[in-house]
Design a protein around this motif. Sequence first.
Motif, PDB file in Angstrom:
ATOM      1  N   MET A 170       0.854  -1.187   0.000  1.00 55.90           N
ATOM      2  CA  MET A 170       0.000   0.000   0.000  1.00 55.90           C
ATOM      3  C   MET A 170       0.885   1.231   0.000  1.00 55.90           C
ATOM      4  SD  MET A 170      -3.242  -0.580   2.481  1.00 55.90           S
ATOM      5  CE  MET A 170      -2.378  -1.540   3.678  1.00 55.90           C
ATOM      6  N   LYS A 171       0.545   2.173  -0.851  1.00 59.36           N
ATOM      7  CA  LYS A 171       1.308   3.415  -0.958  1.00 59.36           C
ATOM      8  C   LYS A 171       1.246   4.162   0.373  1.00 59.36           C
ATOM      9  CE  LYS A 171       1.580   7.160  -4.436  1.00 59.36           C
ATOM     10  NZ  LYS A 171       2.837   7.619  -4.022  1.00 59.36           N
ATOM     11  N   ASP A 172       2.387   4.761   0.757  1.00 57.72           N
ATOM     12  CA  ASP A 172       2.528   5.558   1.987  1.00 57.72           C
ATOM     13  C   ASP A 172       2.444   4.736   3.278  1.00 57.72           C
ATOM     14  OD1 ASP A 172       2.796   7.828   0.401  1.00 57.72           O
ATOM     15  OD2 ASP A 172       0.615   8.118   0.355  1.00 57.72           O
ATOM     16  N   GLU A 173       2.368   3.437   3.165  1.00 58.03           N
ATOM     17  CA  GLU A 173       2.369   2.584   4.357  1.00 58.03           C
ATOM     18  C   GLU A 173       3.830   2.258   4.705  1.00 58.03           C
ATOM     19  OE1 GLU A 173      -0.498   1.239   6.203  1.00 58.03           O
ATOM     20  OE2 GLU A 173       1.264   0.951   7.482  1.00 58.03           O
ATOM     21  N   THR A 174       4.112   2.105   5.998  1.00 52.44           N
ATOM     22  CA  THR A 174       5.481   1.785   6.430  1.00 52.44           C
ATOM     23  C   THR A 174       5.623   0.267   6.589  1.00 52.44           C
ATOM     24  OG1 THR A 174       5.565   3.880   7.579  1.00 52.44           O
ATOM     25  CG2 THR A 174       7.289   2.297   8.118  1.00 52.44           C
ATOM     26  N   TYR A 175       6.709  -0.261   6.031  1.00 51.29           N
ATOM     27  CA  TYR A 175       6.969  -1.702   6.062  1.00 51.29           C
ATOM     28  C   TYR A 175       8.324  -1.993   6.698  1.00 51.29           C
ATOM     29  CZ  TYR A 175       3.017  -2.210   2.915  1.00 51.29           C
ATOM     30  OH  TYR A 175       1.765  -2.178   2.385  1.00 51.29           O
ATOM     31  N   GLU A 176       8.488  -3.252   7.090  1.00 49.96           N
ATOM     32  CA  GLU A 176       9.768  -3.712   7.637  1.00 49.96           C
ATOM     33  C   GLU A 176      10.162  -5.020   6.956  1.00 49.96           C
ATOM     34  OE1 GLU A 176      10.050  -2.063  12.195  1.00 49.96           O
ATOM     35  OE2 GLU A 176       9.175  -4.050  11.880  1.00 49.96           O
ATOM     36  N   ALA A 177      11.470  -5.183   6.733  1.00 49.85           N
ATOM     37  CA  ALA A 177      11.975  -6.426   6.132  1.00 49.85           C
ATOM     38  C   ALA A 177      13.224  -6.880   6.860  1.00 49.85           C
ATOM     39  CB  ALA A 177      12.291  -6.203   4.654  1.00 49.85           C
ATOM     40  N   ARG A 178      13.427  -8.200   6.909  1.00 46.35           N
ATOM     41  CA  ARG A 178      14.631  -8.773   7.511  1.00 46.35           C
ATOM     42  C   ARG A 178      14.965 -10.064   6.755  1.00 46.35           C
ATOM     43  NH1 ARG A 178      12.474 -11.201  13.327  1.00 46.35           N
ATOM     44  NH2 ARG A 178      11.103 -12.776  12.433  1.00 46.35           N
ATOM     45  N   VAL A 179      16.225 -10.471   6.825  1.00 45.32           N
ATOM     46  CA  VAL A 179      16.665 -11.685   6.124  1.00 45.32           C
ATOM     47  C   VAL A 179      17.524 -12.559   7.039  1.00 45.32           C
ATOM     48  CG1 VAL A 179      16.554 -10.976   3.692  1.00 45.32           C
ATOM     49  CG2 VAL A 179      18.513 -10.292   5.053  1.00 45.32           C
ATOM     50  N   VAL A 190       4.945   2.487  -3.831  1.00 47.72           N
ATOM     51  CA  VAL A 190       4.137   1.733  -4.807  1.00 47.72           C
ATOM     52  C   VAL A 190       2.973   1.064  -4.078  1.00 47.72           C
ATOM     53  CG1 VAL A 190       6.031   1.292  -6.421  1.00 47.72           C
ATOM     54  CG2 VAL A 190       5.568  -0.346  -4.597  1.00 47.72           C
ATOM     55  N   GLY A 191       2.016   0.621  -4.869  1.00 44.28           N
ATOM     56  CA  GLY A 191       0.851  -0.073  -4.316  1.00 44.28           C
ATOM     57  C   GLY A 191      -0.387   0.804  -4.364  1.00 44.28           C
ATOM     58  N   SER A 192      -1.492   0.223  -3.956  1.00 43.26           N
ATOM     59  CA  SER A 192      -2.756   0.949  -3.970  1.00 43.26           C
ATOM     60  C   SER A 192      -2.755   1.984  -2.852  1.00 43.26           C
ATOM     61  CB  SER A 192      -3.909  -0.042  -3.773  1.00 43.26           C
ATOM     62  OG  SER A 192      -3.659  -0.811  -2.620  1.00 43.26           O
ATOM     63  N   SER A 193      -3.615   2.977  -2.956  1.00 46.89           N
ATOM     64  CA  SER A 193      -3.678   4.016  -1.927  1.00 46.89           C
ATOM     65  C   SER A 193      -4.247   3.431  -0.646  1.00 46.89           C
ATOM     66  CB  SER A 193      -4.558   5.165  -2.404  1.00 46.89           C
ATOM     67  OG  SER A 193      -3.962   5.758  -3.529  1.00 46.89           O
ATOM     68  N   LYS A 194      -3.753   3.990   0.472  1.00 38.82           N
ATOM     69  CA  LYS A 194      -4.259   3.532   1.769  1.00 38.82           C
ATOM     70  C   LYS A 194      -5.727   3.900   1.904  1.00 38.82           C
ATOM     71  CE  LYS A 194      -1.095   4.960   5.028  1.00 38.82           C
ATOM     72  NZ  LYS A 194      -0.588   5.036   6.414  1.00 38.82           N
ATOM     73  N   PRO A 195      -6.554   3.047   2.497  1.00 39.25           N
ATOM     74  CA  PRO A 195      -7.950   3.416   2.710  1.00 39.25           C
ATOM     75  C   PRO A 195      -8.026   4.610   3.666  1.00 39.25           C
ATOM     76  CG  PRO A 195      -7.421   1.356   3.846  1.00 39.25           C
ATOM     77  CD  PRO A 195      -6.235   1.704   3.004  1.00 39.25           C
ATOM     78  N   ALA A 196      -8.933   5.553   3.387  1.00 41.68           N
ATOM     79  CA  ALA A 196      -9.056   6.743   4.230  1.00 41.68           C
ATOM     80  C   ALA A 196      -9.589   6.361   5.600  1.00 41.68           C
ATOM     81  CB  ALA A 196     -10.005   7.738   3.566  1.00 41.68           C
ATOM     82  N   SER A 197      -9.066   6.972   6.638  1.00 39.50           N
ATOM     83  CA  SER A 197      -9.374   6.666   8.058  1.00 39.50           C
ATOM     84  C   SER A 197      -9.453   5.167   8.308  1.00 39.50           C
ATOM     85  CB  SER A 197     -10.663   7.374   8.505  1.00 39.50           C
ATOM     86  OG  SER A 197     -11.773   6.777   7.874  1.00 39.50           O
ATOM     87  N   GLY A 198      -9.969   4.731   9.402  1.00 31.51           N
ATOM     88  CA  GLY A 198      -9.928   3.300   9.722  1.00 31.51           C
ATOM     89  C   GLY A 198     -11.119   2.513   9.211  1.00 31.51           C
ATOM     90  N   LYS A 199     -11.957   3.111   8.330  1.00 33.23           N
ATOM     91  CA  LYS A 199     -13.221   2.479   7.961  1.00 33.23           C
ATOM     92  C   LYS A 199     -13.051   1.227   7.096  1.00 33.23           C
ATOM     93  CE  LYS A 199     -16.220   6.515   8.231  1.00 33.23           C
ATOM     94  NZ  LYS A 199     -16.776   7.601   7.389  1.00 33.23           N
TER      95      LYS A 199
END
Length: 265
Positions: free
Chosen positions: A209-218, A244-253
Amino acid sequence: MEKKMTTPFLFILLHLLQFFAVRPDDSSCLPQKSLTCHNDFSHNITCIWKGSFDSDQRNNACLIYAERVDRWQKSYKFKYKHSYNASCELQSFDSARPALKKCSLTFNGTFLFFAWNEVLMNLSCSSSKQNETLFYKPVCHIKVNPPGKPNVNQTTVTWFTQVKMHMRITDFLSELQWKQKDKSWNDPTVVKKKCKWDCEAQLRPNLLMKDETYEARVRVQAFYHDQSGDWSEWSPTESWVSQVGSSKPASGKMFTNINEVDRFS
Ligand SMILES: *[C@@H]1O[C@H](CO)[C@@H](O)[C@H](O)[C@H]1NC(C)=O
Ligand SMILES: *[C@@H]1O[C@H](CO)[C@@H](O)[C@H](O)[C@H]1NC(C)=O
Ligand SMILES: *[C@@H]1O[C@H](CO)[C@@H](O)[C@H](O)[C@H]1NC(C)=O
Ligand SMILES: *[C@@H]1O[C@H](CO)[C@@H](O)[C@H](O)[C@H]1NC(C)=O
Ligand SMILES: *[C@@H]1O[C@H](CO)[C@@H](O)[C@H](O)[C@H]1NC(C)=O
Ligand SMILES: *[C@@H]1O[C@H](CO)[C@@H](O)[C@H](O)[C@H]1NC(C)=O
Protein backbone atom coordinates in the motif's frame (compact mmCIF):
# COMPACT_ATOMS: atom_id res chain seq x y z
CA MET A 1 57.78 -66.11 -8.71
CA GLU A 2 54.28 -64.94 -9.34
CA LYS A 3 53.42 -65.25 -5.67
CA LYS A 4 56.35 -63.10 -4.61
CA MET A 5 55.09 -60.30 -6.89
CA THR A 6 51.50 -60.35 -5.65
CA THR A 7 52.25 -60.13 -1.96
CA PRO A 8 53.72 -56.59 -1.92
CA PHE A 9 51.13 -55.53 -4.47
CA LEU A 10 48.30 -56.76 -2.24
CA PHE A 11 49.93 -55.12 0.70
CA ILE A 12 49.98 -51.75 -1.07
CA LEU A 13 46.43 -52.22 -2.32
CA LEU A 14 45.19 -52.99 1.17
CA HIS A 15 46.85 -49.87 2.47
CA LEU A 16 45.30 -47.77 -0.26
CA LEU A 17 41.88 -49.26 0.43
CA GLN A 18 42.28 -48.51 4.10
CA PHE A 19 43.29 -44.96 3.29
CA PHE A 20 40.25 -44.29 1.14
CA ALA A 21 37.94 -46.17 3.44
CA VAL A 22 38.61 -43.66 6.20
CA ARG A 23 37.26 -40.69 4.31
CA PRO A 24 33.61 -41.63 3.73
CA ASP A 25 33.40 -42.53 7.41
CA ASP A 26 34.89 -39.16 8.17
CA SER A 27 32.11 -37.32 6.36
CA SER A 28 29.36 -38.70 8.58
CA CYS A 29 27.93 -36.29 11.09
CA LEU A 30 26.88 -37.37 14.54
CA PRO A 31 24.18 -35.73 16.65
CA GLN A 32 25.39 -33.70 19.63
CA LYS A 33 24.39 -34.48 23.21
CA SER A 34 24.94 -32.44 26.37
CA LEU A 35 27.54 -30.20 24.70
CA THR A 36 26.16 -28.58 21.53
CA CYS A 37 28.39 -26.36 19.44
CA HIS A 38 27.82 -24.45 16.21
CA ASN A 39 30.37 -22.47 14.24
CA ASP A 40 30.81 -19.79 11.56
CA PHE A 41 33.00 -22.16 9.47
CA SER A 42 35.82 -19.72 9.87
CA HIS A 43 37.33 -19.40 13.36
CA ASN A 44 34.61 -19.25 15.99
CA ILE A 45 32.86 -22.19 17.71
CA THR A 46 30.10 -21.33 20.19
CA CYS A 47 29.13 -24.07 22.65
CA ILE A 48 26.21 -24.52 25.02
CA TRP A 49 26.58 -27.08 27.77
CA LYS A 50 23.78 -28.57 29.79
CA GLY A 51 25.68 -29.38 32.96
CA SER A 52 24.33 -31.34 35.87
CA PHE A 53 23.03 -29.79 39.12
CA ASP A 54 26.46 -29.65 40.76
CA SER A 55 28.02 -27.75 37.84
CA ASP A 56 26.16 -24.54 38.73
CA GLN A 57 28.19 -23.85 41.87
CA ARG A 58 29.78 -20.41 41.71
CA ASN A 59 33.31 -21.61 42.48
CA ASN A 60 33.21 -24.40 39.93
CA ALA A 61 34.88 -23.09 36.79
CA CYS A 62 34.25 -25.18 33.69
CA LEU A 63 36.57 -24.86 30.72
CA ILE A 64 36.59 -26.18 27.18
CA TYR A 65 39.89 -26.80 25.46
CA ALA A 66 39.78 -27.44 21.71
CA GLU A 67 42.49 -28.47 19.29
CA ARG A 68 42.55 -29.54 15.63
CA VAL A 69 43.28 -33.28 15.44
CA ASP A 70 42.14 -34.67 12.06
CA ARG A 71 42.15 -38.34 13.01
CA TRP A 72 42.65 -39.82 9.55
CA GLN A 73 45.62 -37.56 8.92
CA LYS A 74 47.19 -38.29 12.27
CA SER A 75 46.86 -42.04 11.76
CA TYR A 76 48.92 -41.73 8.58
CA LYS A 77 51.49 -39.55 10.29
CA PHE A 78 50.75 -36.72 7.91
CA LYS A 79 51.96 -33.66 9.72
CA TYR A 80 49.45 -30.93 9.03
CA LYS A 81 50.85 -27.44 8.93
CA HIS A 82 47.80 -25.54 10.01
CA SER A 83 46.93 -26.56 13.51
CA TYR A 84 44.82 -24.41 15.77
CA ASN A 85 43.66 -24.45 19.37
CA ALA A 86 41.62 -22.33 21.75
CA SER A 87 39.92 -22.47 25.11
CA CYS A 88 37.07 -20.71 26.84
CA GLU A 89 35.33 -20.66 30.21
CA LEU A 90 31.66 -21.62 30.29
CA GLN A 91 29.34 -18.99 31.81
CA SER A 92 25.69 -19.14 32.78
CA PHE A 93 23.57 -16.89 30.57
CA ASP A 94 20.03 -17.66 31.70
CA SER A 95 19.32 -16.95 35.40
CA ALA A 96 16.31 -19.28 35.27
CA ARG A 97 18.54 -22.16 34.18
CA PRO A 98 22.02 -21.64 35.77
CA ALA A 99 23.21 -25.12 34.80
CA LEU A 100 23.02 -24.06 31.14
CA LYS A 101 26.38 -22.54 30.24
CA LYS A 102 27.87 -21.01 27.12
CA CYS A 103 31.17 -19.79 25.66
CA SER A 104 32.88 -19.15 22.33
CA LEU A 105 36.16 -20.74 21.24
CA THR A 106 37.88 -18.12 19.12
CA PHE A 107 40.82 -19.42 17.11
CA ASN A 108 43.60 -17.12 15.93
CA GLY A 109 42.98 -16.28 12.26
CA THR A 110 40.08 -16.49 9.78
CA PHE A 111 38.78 -19.24 7.47
CA LEU A 112 40.82 -21.85 9.33
CA PHE A 113 38.25 -24.65 9.01
CA PHE A 114 38.13 -27.11 6.10
CA ALA A 115 35.57 -29.79 5.30
CA TRP A 116 37.81 -32.61 6.58
CA ASN A 117 38.82 -30.88 9.82
CA GLU A 118 38.14 -32.42 13.18
CA VAL A 119 38.49 -30.75 16.53
CA LEU A 120 39.01 -32.59 19.79
CA MET A 121 37.26 -30.84 22.61
CA ASN A 122 37.65 -31.60 26.24
CA LEU A 123 35.55 -30.03 28.91
CA SER A 124 36.53 -30.11 32.55
CA CYS A 125 35.36 -28.40 35.72
CA SER A 126 37.61 -27.33 38.58
CA SER A 127 35.78 -28.59 41.64
CA SER A 128 33.56 -31.37 40.32
CA LYS A 129 35.10 -34.38 38.65
CA GLN A 130 33.02 -33.87 35.55
CA ASN A 131 34.74 -34.04 32.20
CA GLU A 132 33.69 -34.73 28.64
CA THR A 133 35.64 -35.39 25.49
CA LEU A 134 34.20 -35.07 22.02
CA PHE A 135 35.33 -35.12 18.42
CA TYR A 136 33.74 -32.19 16.63
CA LYS A 137 33.54 -31.71 12.86
CA PRO A 138 33.02 -28.01 12.11
CA VAL A 139 31.50 -28.82 8.71
CA CYS A 140 28.64 -30.67 10.42
CA HIS A 141 27.43 -27.74 12.54
CA ILE A 142 27.67 -24.56 10.50
CA LYS A 143 25.65 -21.53 11.52
CA VAL A 144 26.96 -18.53 9.62
CA ASN A 145 26.79 -14.93 10.79
CA PRO A 146 23.62 -13.03 9.91
CA PRO A 147 23.41 -11.22 6.57
CA GLY A 148 23.59 -7.44 6.27
CA LYS A 149 20.52 -5.21 6.46
CA PRO A 150 18.43 -5.59 3.30
CA ASN A 151 18.03 -2.62 0.96
CA VAL A 152 14.61 -1.82 -0.53
CA ASN A 153 14.09 0.16 -3.74
CA GLN A 154 10.44 0.25 -4.84
CA THR A 155 9.67 -3.48 -5.08
CA THR A 156 13.27 -4.72 -5.34
CA VAL A 157 14.99 -6.01 -2.20
CA THR A 158 18.74 -6.65 -2.26
CA TRP A 159 21.10 -7.93 0.42
CA PHE A 160 24.44 -9.63 0.93
CA THR A 161 24.20 -13.15 2.35
CA GLN A 162 27.27 -12.31 4.48
CA VAL A 163 28.51 -8.85 5.43
CA LYS A 164 32.04 -9.91 4.52
CA MET A 165 32.23 -12.47 1.72
CA HIS A 166 32.78 -15.98 3.10
CA MET A 167 35.93 -17.54 1.65
CA ARG A 168 34.64 -21.13 1.90
CA ILE A 169 30.87 -21.00 1.55
CA THR A 170 29.40 -19.78 -1.72
CA ASP A 171 25.90 -21.28 -1.67
CA PHE A 172 23.19 -19.97 0.59
CA LEU A 173 19.47 -20.23 0.99
CA SER A 174 18.01 -16.89 2.08
CA GLU A 175 14.71 -16.24 3.75
CA LEU A 176 13.25 -12.74 3.38
CA GLN A 177 10.39 -11.74 5.65
CA TRP A 178 8.45 -8.52 5.36
CA LYS A 179 5.36 -7.02 6.96
CA GLN A 180 3.61 -3.77 7.82
CA LYS A 181 5.54 -2.01 10.58
CA ASP A 182 2.65 -2.08 13.08
CA LYS A 183 2.04 -5.83 12.66
CA SER A 184 4.01 -8.50 14.53
CA TRP A 185 6.57 -10.87 12.99
CA ASN A 186 4.19 -13.78 13.62
CA ASP A 187 2.62 -13.69 10.19
CA PRO A 188 4.98 -12.04 7.69
CA THR A 189 5.13 -12.52 3.93
CA VAL A 190 7.99 -14.97 3.24
CA VAL A 191 10.21 -15.19 0.16
CA LYS A 192 12.94 -17.85 -0.16
CA LYS A 193 15.85 -17.49 -2.58
CA LYS A 194 18.99 -19.46 -3.39
CA CYS A 195 21.89 -17.05 -3.79
CA LYS A 196 25.65 -16.67 -3.81
CA TRP A 197 26.94 -13.54 -2.12
CA ASP A 198 24.51 -10.92 -3.39
CA CYS A 199 20.84 -11.65 -3.42
CA GLU A 200 17.76 -10.01 -4.92
CA ALA A 201 14.04 -10.61 -4.52
CA GLN A 202 10.91 -8.85 -5.75
CA LEU A 203 8.00 -7.77 -3.57
CA ARG A 204 4.59 -8.21 -5.17
CA PRO A 205 3.25 -4.70 -5.73
CA ASN A 206 -0.33 -5.87 -5.20
CA LEU A 207 0.59 -6.71 -1.58
CA LEU A 208 1.87 -3.17 -0.93
CA MET A 209 0.00 0.00 0.00
CA LYS A 210 1.31 3.41 -0.96
CA ASP A 211 2.53 5.56 1.99
CA GLU A 212 2.37 2.58 4.36
CA THR A 213 5.48 1.78 6.43
CA TYR A 214 6.97 -1.70 6.06
CA GLU A 215 9.77 -3.71 7.64
CA ALA A 216 11.98 -6.43 6.13
CA ARG A 217 14.63 -8.77 7.51
CA VAL A 218 16.67 -11.68 6.12
CA ARG A 219 18.47 -14.78 7.42
CA VAL A 220 20.59 -17.38 5.63
CA GLN A 221 21.46 -21.05 5.70
CA ALA A 222 24.81 -22.27 4.34
CA PHE A 223 25.13 -25.16 1.90
CA TYR A 224 28.53 -26.79 1.83
CA HIS A 225 29.82 -30.29 0.97
CA ASP A 226 26.35 -31.92 1.06
CA GLN A 227 25.73 -30.33 4.45
CA SER A 228 23.10 -27.74 5.17
CA GLY A 229 23.81 -25.49 8.11
CA ASP A 230 21.46 -24.05 10.69
CA TRP A 231 19.64 -20.79 10.01
CA SER A 232 21.67 -17.72 10.97
CA GLU A 233 20.27 -15.11 13.32
CA TRP A 234 18.19 -12.40 11.64
CA SER A 235 19.81 -9.44 9.92
CA PRO A 236 19.10 -5.93 11.20
CA THR A 237 15.60 -4.81 10.18
CA GLU A 238 15.10 -2.36 7.31
CA SER A 239 12.15 -0.02 7.44
CA TRP A 240 10.71 1.95 4.49
CA VAL A 241 7.64 3.84 3.31
CA SER A 242 6.23 2.30 0.17
CA GLN A 243 5.95 4.46 -2.91
CA VAL A 244 4.14 1.73 -4.81
CA GLY A 245 0.85 -0.07 -4.32
CA SER A 246 -2.76 0.95 -3.97
CA SER A 247 -3.68 4.02 -1.93
CA LYS A 248 -4.26 3.53 1.77
CA PRO A 249 -7.95 3.42 2.71
CA ALA A 250 -9.06 6.74 4.23
CA SER A 251 -9.37 6.67 8.06
CA GLY A 252 -9.93 3.30 9.72
CA LYS A 253 -13.22 2.48 7.96
CA MET A 254 -12.04 0.23 5.18
CA PHE A 255 -9.85 -2.79 5.63
CA THR A 256 -7.97 -4.33 2.79
CA ASN A 257 -7.93 -8.06 2.97
CA ILE A 258 -4.46 -8.88 1.74
CA ASN A 259 -5.40 -12.42 0.77
CA GLU A 260 -8.32 -11.21 -1.31
CA VAL A 261 -6.22 -8.62 -3.13
CA ASP A 262 -3.70 -11.33 -3.86
CA ARG A 263 -6.27 -13.73 -5.27
CA PHE A 264 -7.69 -11.28 -7.81
CA SER A 265 -4.37 -9.95 -9.02
C1 LIG B 1 31.58 -15.90 18.09
O1 LIG B 1 30.25 -16.29 17.78
C2 LIG B 1 29.29 -15.87 18.73
C3 LIG B 1 27.94 -16.44 18.33
O2 LIG B 1 27.65 -16.19 17.00
C4 LIG B 1 29.27 -14.34 18.84
O3 LIG B 1 28.34 -13.94 19.82
C5 LIG B 1 30.66 -13.86 19.18
O4 LIG B 1 30.67 -12.45 19.19
C6 LIG B 1 31.69 -14.39 18.20
N1 LIG B 1 33.02 -14.01 18.63
C7 LIG B 1 33.95 -13.54 17.79
C8 LIG B 1 35.26 -13.16 18.40
O5 LIG B 1 33.73 -13.41 16.59
C1 LIG C 1 48.13 -24.04 21.15
O1 LIG C 1 48.58 -23.17 20.13
C2 LIG C 1 49.73 -22.41 20.49
C3 LIG C 1 50.03 -21.48 19.33
O2 LIG C 1 48.93 -20.73 18.98
C4 LIG C 1 50.90 -23.32 20.80
O3 LIG C 1 51.98 -22.56 21.23
C5 LIG C 1 50.50 -24.31 21.86
O4 LIG C 1 51.52 -25.24 22.04
C6 LIG C 1 49.22 -25.03 21.48
N1 LIG C 1 48.84 -25.90 22.54
C7 LIG C 1 48.68 -27.21 22.38
C8 LIG C 1 48.30 -27.99 23.58
O5 LIG C 1 48.83 -27.74 21.28
C1 LIG D 1 47.99 -15.22 15.67
O1 LIG D 1 48.45 -15.40 14.36
C2 LIG D 1 49.32 -14.40 13.91
C3 LIG D 1 49.61 -14.63 12.44
O2 LIG D 1 49.39 -15.94 12.03
C4 LIG D 1 50.58 -14.42 14.76
O3 LIG D 1 51.47 -13.40 14.34
C5 LIG D 1 50.21 -14.21 16.21
O4 LIG D 1 51.34 -14.33 17.03
C6 LIG D 1 49.17 -15.24 16.65
N1 LIG D 1 48.72 -14.95 18.00
C7 LIG D 1 48.61 -15.89 18.94
C8 LIG D 1 48.10 -15.41 20.26
O5 LIG D 1 48.90 -17.05 18.76
C1 LIG E 1 42.50 -31.39 27.40
O1 LIG E 1 43.47 -31.40 26.40
C2 LIG E 1 44.67 -30.69 26.71
C3 LIG E 1 45.55 -30.72 25.50
O2 LIG E 1 45.64 -32.01 24.97
C4 LIG E 1 45.32 -31.30 27.92
O3 LIG E 1 46.44 -30.53 28.26
C5 LIG E 1 44.33 -31.31 29.07
O4 LIG E 1 44.88 -32.00 30.17
C6 LIG E 1 43.05 -32.01 28.64
N1 LIG E 1 42.10 -31.94 29.71
C7 LIG E 1 41.34 -32.96 30.05
C8 LIG E 1 40.41 -32.72 31.16
O5 LIG E 1 41.37 -34.03 29.45
C1 LIG F 1 36.97 -37.88 33.66
O1 LIG F 1 35.83 -38.57 34.14
C2 LIG F 1 36.07 -39.95 34.37
C3 LIG F 1 34.77 -40.59 34.82
O2 LIG F 1 33.67 -39.98 34.21
C4 LIG F 1 37.16 -40.14 35.42
O3 LIG F 1 37.46 -41.50 35.57
C5 LIG F 1 38.42 -39.39 34.98
O4 LIG F 1 39.40 -39.44 36.00
C6 LIG F 1 38.10 -37.94 34.68
N1 LIG F 1 39.30 -37.26 34.18
C7 LIG F 1 39.70 -36.08 34.60
C8 LIG F 1 40.93 -35.53 33.97
O5 LIG F 1 39.08 -35.45 35.45
C1 LIG G 1 16.22 2.23 -7.66
O1 LIG G 1 15.98 1.50 -8.85
C2 LIG G 1 15.92 2.33 -10.01
C3 LIG G 1 15.49 1.47 -11.19
O2 LIG G 1 16.05 0.21 -11.16
C4 LIG G 1 17.28 2.97 -10.22
O3 LIG G 1 17.28 3.80 -11.37
C5 LIG G 1 17.64 3.78 -8.98
O4 LIG G 1 18.95 4.31 -9.11
C6 LIG G 1 17.54 2.94 -7.73
N1 LIG G 1 17.74 3.77 -6.56
C7 LIG G 1 18.60 3.52 -5.61
C8 LIG G 1 18.65 4.47 -4.47
O5 LIG G 1 19.33 2.53 -5.66
